[in-house]
Write a protein that holds these residues in place. Structure first.
Motif, PDB file in Angstrom:
ATOM      1  N   SER A  84      57.950  36.717  52.430  1.00  0.00           N
ATOM      2  CA  SER A  84      58.562  37.006  53.732  1.00  0.00           C
ATOM      3  C   SER A  84      57.576  37.679  54.681  1.00  0.00           C
ATOM      4  N   ALA A  85      56.737  38.572  54.117  1.00  0.00           N
ATOM      5  CA  ALA A  85      55.796  39.324  54.952  1.00  0.00           C
ATOM      6  C   ALA A  85      54.558  38.521  55.310  1.00  0.00           C
ATOM      7  N   ALA A  86      54.065  37.719  54.367  1.00  0.00           N
ATOM      8  CA  ALA A  86      52.772  37.050  54.557  1.00  0.00           C
ATOM      9  C   ALA A  86      52.888  35.557  54.820  1.00  0.00           C
ATOM     10  N   GLY A  87      54.023  34.962  54.482  1.00  0.00           N
ATOM     11  CA  GLY A  87      54.199  33.531  54.694  1.00  0.00           C
ATOM     12  C   GLY A  87      53.445  32.669  53.718  1.00  0.00           C
ATOM     13  N   SER A  88      52.990  33.239  52.627  1.00  0.00           N
ATOM     14  CA  SER A  88      52.250  32.475  51.624  1.00  0.00           C
ATOM     15  C   SER A  88      52.658  32.935  50.229  1.00  0.00           C
ATOM     16  N   GLU A  89      52.182  32.235  49.225  1.00  0.00           N
ATOM     17  CA  GLU A  89      52.542  32.565  47.851  1.00  0.00           C
ATOM     18  C   GLU A  89      51.710  33.745  47.353  1.00  0.00           C
ATOM     19  N   LEU A  90      52.344  34.603  46.601  1.00  0.00           N
ATOM     20  CA  LEU A  90      51.673  35.773  46.040  1.00  0.00           C
ATOM     21  C   LEU A  90      50.753  35.365  44.897  1.00  0.00           C
ATOM     22  N   LYS A  91      49.493  35.831  44.977  1.00  0.00           N
ATOM     23  CA  LYS A  91      48.518  35.507  43.932  1.00  0.00           C
ATOM     24  C   LYS A  91      48.051  36.731  43.156  1.00  0.00           C
ATOM     25  N   THR A  92      47.917  37.869  43.840  1.00  0.00           N
ATOM     26  CA  THR A  92      47.417  39.072  43.162  1.00  0.00           C
ATOM     27  C   THR A  92      48.298  40.266  43.503  1.00  0.00           C
ATOM     28  N   ALA A  93      48.514  41.115  42.517  1.00  0.00           N
ATOM     29  CA  ALA A  93      49.364  42.290  42.724  1.00  0.00           C
ATOM     30  C   ALA A  93      48.908  43.413  41.807  1.00  0.00           C
ATOM     31  N   ALA A  94      49.254  44.628  42.192  1.00  0.00           N
ATOM     32  CA  ALA A  94      48.955  45.808  41.369  1.00  0.00           C
ATOM     33  C   ALA A  94      50.170  46.707  41.336  1.00  0.00           C
ATOM     34  N   VAL A  95      50.482  47.171  40.146  1.00  0.00           N
ATOM     35  CA  VAL A  95      51.421  48.277  40.004  1.00  0.00           C
ATOM     36  C   VAL A  95      50.571  49.536  40.039  1.00  0.00           C
ATOM     37  N   ARG A 137      47.050  59.210  38.238  1.00  0.00           N
ATOM     38  CA  ARG A 137      46.739  60.101  37.118  1.00  0.00           C
ATOM     39  C   ARG A 137      47.690  59.930  35.938  1.00  0.00           C
ATOM     40  N   GLY A 138      48.156  58.692  35.762  1.00  0.00           N
ATOM     41  CA  GLY A 138      48.941  58.365  34.585  1.00  0.00           C
ATOM     42  C   GLY A 138      50.385  58.811  34.592  1.00  0.00           C
ATOM     43  N   THR A 144      47.946  43.744  37.588  1.00  0.00           N
ATOM     44  CA  THR A 144      47.338  44.776  36.767  1.00  0.00           C
ATOM     45  C   THR A 144      47.900  46.139  37.146  1.00  0.00           C
ATOM     46  N   LEU A 145      47.664  47.115  36.296  1.00  0.00           N
ATOM     47  CA  LEU A 145      48.007  48.504  36.581  1.00  0.00           C
ATOM     48  C   LEU A 145      46.759  49.206  37.082  1.00  0.00           C
ATOM     49  N   LEU A 146      46.860  49.853  38.241  1.00  0.00           N
ATOM     50  CA  LEU A 146      45.706  50.540  38.820  1.00  0.00           C
ATOM     51  C   LEU A 146      46.091  51.939  39.269  1.00  0.00           C
ATOM     52  N   ASP A 147      45.116  52.825  39.215  1.00  0.00           N
ATOM     53  CA  ASP A 147      45.263  54.155  39.791  1.00  0.00           C
ATOM     54  C   ASP A 147      44.857  54.091  41.262  1.00  0.00           C
ATOM     55  N   VAL A 148      45.534  54.881  42.118  1.00  0.00           N
ATOM     56  CA  VAL A 148      45.224  54.829  43.551  1.00  0.00           C
ATOM     57  C   VAL A 148      43.749  55.123  43.833  1.00  0.00           C
ATOM     58  N   SER A 149      43.126  55.936  43.006  1.00  0.00           N
ATOM     59  CA  SER A 149      41.739  56.339  43.264  1.00  0.00           C
ATOM     60  C   SER A 149      40.743  55.222  43.025  1.00  0.00           C
ATOM     61  N   PRO A 192      55.038  60.473  45.628  1.00  0.00           N
ATOM     62  CA  PRO A 192      54.303  60.636  46.889  1.00  0.00           C
ATOM     63  C   PRO A 192      53.758  62.042  47.093  1.00  0.00           C
ATOM     64  N   ARG A 193      54.420  63.047  46.531  1.00  0.00           N
ATOM     65  CA  ARG A 193      53.945  64.430  46.681  1.00  0.00           C
ATOM     66  C   ARG A 193      52.546  64.600  46.092  1.00  0.00           C
ATOM     67  N   ASP A 194      52.270  63.865  45.021  1.00  0.00           N
ATOM     68  CA  ASP A 194      50.945  63.943  44.407  1.00  0.00           C
ATOM     69  C   ASP A 194      49.902  63.257  45.276  1.00  0.00           C
ATOM     70  N   VAL A 195      50.253  62.094  45.788  1.00  0.00           N
ATOM     71  CA  VAL A 195      49.283  61.241  46.480  1.00  0.00           C
ATOM     72  C   VAL A 195      48.912  61.778  47.852  1.00  0.00           C
ATOM     73  N   ILE A 196      49.903  62.288  48.596  1.00  0.00           N
ATOM     74  CA  ILE A 196      49.626  62.660  49.988  1.00  0.00           C
ATOM     75  C   ILE A 196      48.672  63.845  50.100  1.00  0.00           C
ATOM     76  N   GLU A 197      48.490  64.595  49.026  1.00  0.00           N
ATOM     77  CA  GLU A 197      47.566  65.731  49.068  1.00  0.00           C
ATOM     78  C   GLU A 197      46.217  65.415  48.434  1.00  0.00           C
ATOM     79  N   ALA A 198      46.033  64.187  47.949  1.00  0.00           N
ATOM     80  CA  ALA A 198      44.822  63.844  47.197  1.00  0.00           C
ATOM     81  C   ALA A 198      43.832  63.097  48.084  1.00  0.00           C
ATOM     82  N   CYS A 199      42.645  63.642  48.243  1.00  0.00           N
ATOM     83  CA  CYS A 199      41.647  63.006  49.117  1.00  0.00           C
ATOM     84  C   CYS A 199      41.227  61.645  48.575  1.00  0.00           C
ATOM     85  N   GLU A 200      41.259  61.473  47.254  1.00  0.00           N
ATOM     86  CA  GLU A 200      40.827  60.192  46.684  1.00  0.00           C
ATOM     87  C   GLU A 200      41.843  59.078  46.931  1.00  0.00           C
ATOM     88  N   ALA A 201      43.009  59.413  47.475  1.00  0.00           N
ATOM     89  CA  ALA A 201      44.026  58.406  47.753  1.00  0.00           C
ATOM     90  C   ALA A 201      44.007  57.932  49.201  1.00  0.00           C
TER      91      ALA A 201
END
Length: 457
Positions: free
Chosen positions: A194-205, A209-210, A231-236, A262-271
């Motif tokens: 709906s957002a991109a108008g194309s088929e989804l090929k790549t995604a990350a959950v 910090r686990g 795949t599973l990825l860390d925001v950093s 979100p409380r963890d992420v919004i204060e982390a510079c690596e995010a």
């Protein structure tokens, strides 16, 4: 939308309650044998709660079609209210003041996606008020647990011989996520299209910090089964480049599902790269930051239940709010209105009405620091009021939970437990129900709660 009051329990559930009490007295061995068979089947299916056993109870909560339809209509209508609330946050300073924790992120939060509903995945948690109406006590528009496993658990439950439901015609498959547990993944794929108008090929959950790993394996594998490289990825580990958001291997990521606090992420510079990419819609983010922060914050119920903002909603929506949103206020000095619309000084009101109120951190999860007034000493209540006035807290009218008799596997006993009903909504449509039961007044699976499958008679 006109919705009549409905009972919180069906005749079938009353029969289950009586049967459980009888068998607990005369033949408890048969119940525990069936519970053990269910627990083994759940484990063999790979369901877990962050590495621990997934606590599914043999005893279901049976609801009739009238109640199921009532909950469906209510939940789907509330999702539309959240669209209005998100737009209000972007332009109304009084609304923004209800969410002080996100002031420094406002420039990212207020970039709204074009799609509606804004909230693609959520779980509305509720209890039944003394007036018979279902009351939404939390919105869970960030990344709620149970989006895949609860549908699977319901299917497994339905296959286990159950002495509690013998002779009853109960159906779990009327719930979309129980009939088809892939409906969550299909919603993610549909949201991208709906957002991109194309088929989804790549995604990350995506987590951080686990933390909050519940169901991550199911989501990743479900996307892969749908033909998506996931795949599973860390925001950093992700970077924003001229091509878009990329993972550590340099491959472009098209969709992210946020499984984090979100409380963890919004204060982390690596995010920061990740925050910027989601805000700028360089990647399709489920759910967007307005959902992760503002709409999931308990102060959203303060926005909805405060007459100051009612002119922004139509008559049908105002009626919906009056029935289904409990009185809630951000805790701070000043004058407001009480549940009967009388003008009050809020802090004084909280002090004088302890037995009718609950104090909650506005953006905490898993029941952290929630205080139920009638179960709290006066001294502790006073201390908590002082803390609440200095931090983002909400005060909410107390909604007494219903009670059921259930099997409590940790103690191998039968217990009277408080319960509620939660509604999962995917893409604006009801996906299914869950019921959590607990010995603790704050119901949460992370606080030794259990799950009762919802069956419709």
């Amino acid at each position: 939308m006109t919705i009549a009051t409905v009972p919180a329990i069906s005749e079938a559930d009353a029969r289950i309650e009586r049967r459980l009490c009888e068998l607990a007295t005369y033949d408890s061995a048969s119940i525990w044998e069936a519970q053990d068979e269910l627990s083994s089947a759940i484990a063999e299916a790979g369901m877990h709660f962050e590495g621990r056993a997934y606590p599914v109870c043999l005893r279901p909560l049976a609801i009739d079609c009238g109640l199921a339809n009532h909950l469906t209509a209510t939940a789907e209508a509330v999702i539309k209210l959240l669209d209005v609330a998100a737009e209000l946050y972007c332009c109304n300073e009084d609304v923004q003041d209800l969410f002080p924790a996100y002031k420094h992120l406002r420039h990212w939060i207020t970039i709204l996606p074009k799609h509606r509903p804004i909230v693609r995945i959520c779980r509305l948690d509720g209890l039944f008020g003394s007036d018979g109406y279902y009351k939404i006590i939390e919105t869970n528009t960030e990344a709620p647990g149970g989006v895949i496993q609860n549908g699977l658990a319901a299917k497994v439950w339905s296959r286990i011989p159950n002495p509690l439901t013998h002779g009853l015609s109960l159906d779990v498959s009327k719930q979309p996520f129980a009939k088809d547990p892939t409906c969550f993944v299909r919603e993610l794929v549909s949201a991208y299209h709906s957002a991109a108008g194309s088929e989804l090929k790549t995604a990350a959950v995506v987590n951080f910090r686990g933390r909050y790993a519940n169901e991550v394996d199911w989501i990743v594998n479900g996307l892969r089964d749908a033909g998506v490289k996931a795949t599973l990825l860390d925001v950093s580990t992700m970077k924003l480049t001229p091509r878009g958001l990329v993972g550590p291997d340099g491959e472009l990521i098209e969709l992210v599902y946020n499984k984090l606090d979100p409380r963890d992420v919004i204060e982390a510079c690596e995010a920061e790269d990740y925050l910027r990419a989601c805000a700028a819609q360089e990647v399709v983010s489920i759910n967007p930051w307005v959902s992760q922060c503002v709409l999931s914050d308990k102060a959203i119920l303060a926005l909805l239940s405060d007459d100051r903002f009612s002119s922004n909603f139509n008559a049908e929506q105002i009626s919906l709010i009056a029935r289904h949103v409990p009185w809630t206020r951000l805790v701070r000095e000043g004058v407001t209105t009480d549940p009967n619309r009388r003008r009050i000084e809020l802090i004084s009101y909280i002090r004088k009405n302890k037995t009718d109120l609950v104090l909650k951190p506005s953006n905490a999860t898993r029941g952290e620091h929630v205080l139920v007034g009638r179960l709290t000493s006066s001294e502790a209540w006073e201390e908590h009021i002082d803390r609440a006035a200095r931090n983002p807290y909400v005060v909410q009218e107390y909604i007494a939970p219903g009670e059921v008799t259930a099997l409590h596997p940790p103690s191998r006993s039968f217990k009277k437990m408080a319960y509620g009903i939660d509604c999962y909504v995917f893409g604006g449509r009801l996906a299914g129900f869950q019921s959590r039961a607990s010995l603790d007044p704050v119901m949460n699976v992370g606080r030794s709660g259990i799950l009762l499958p919802i069956a419709i008679d």
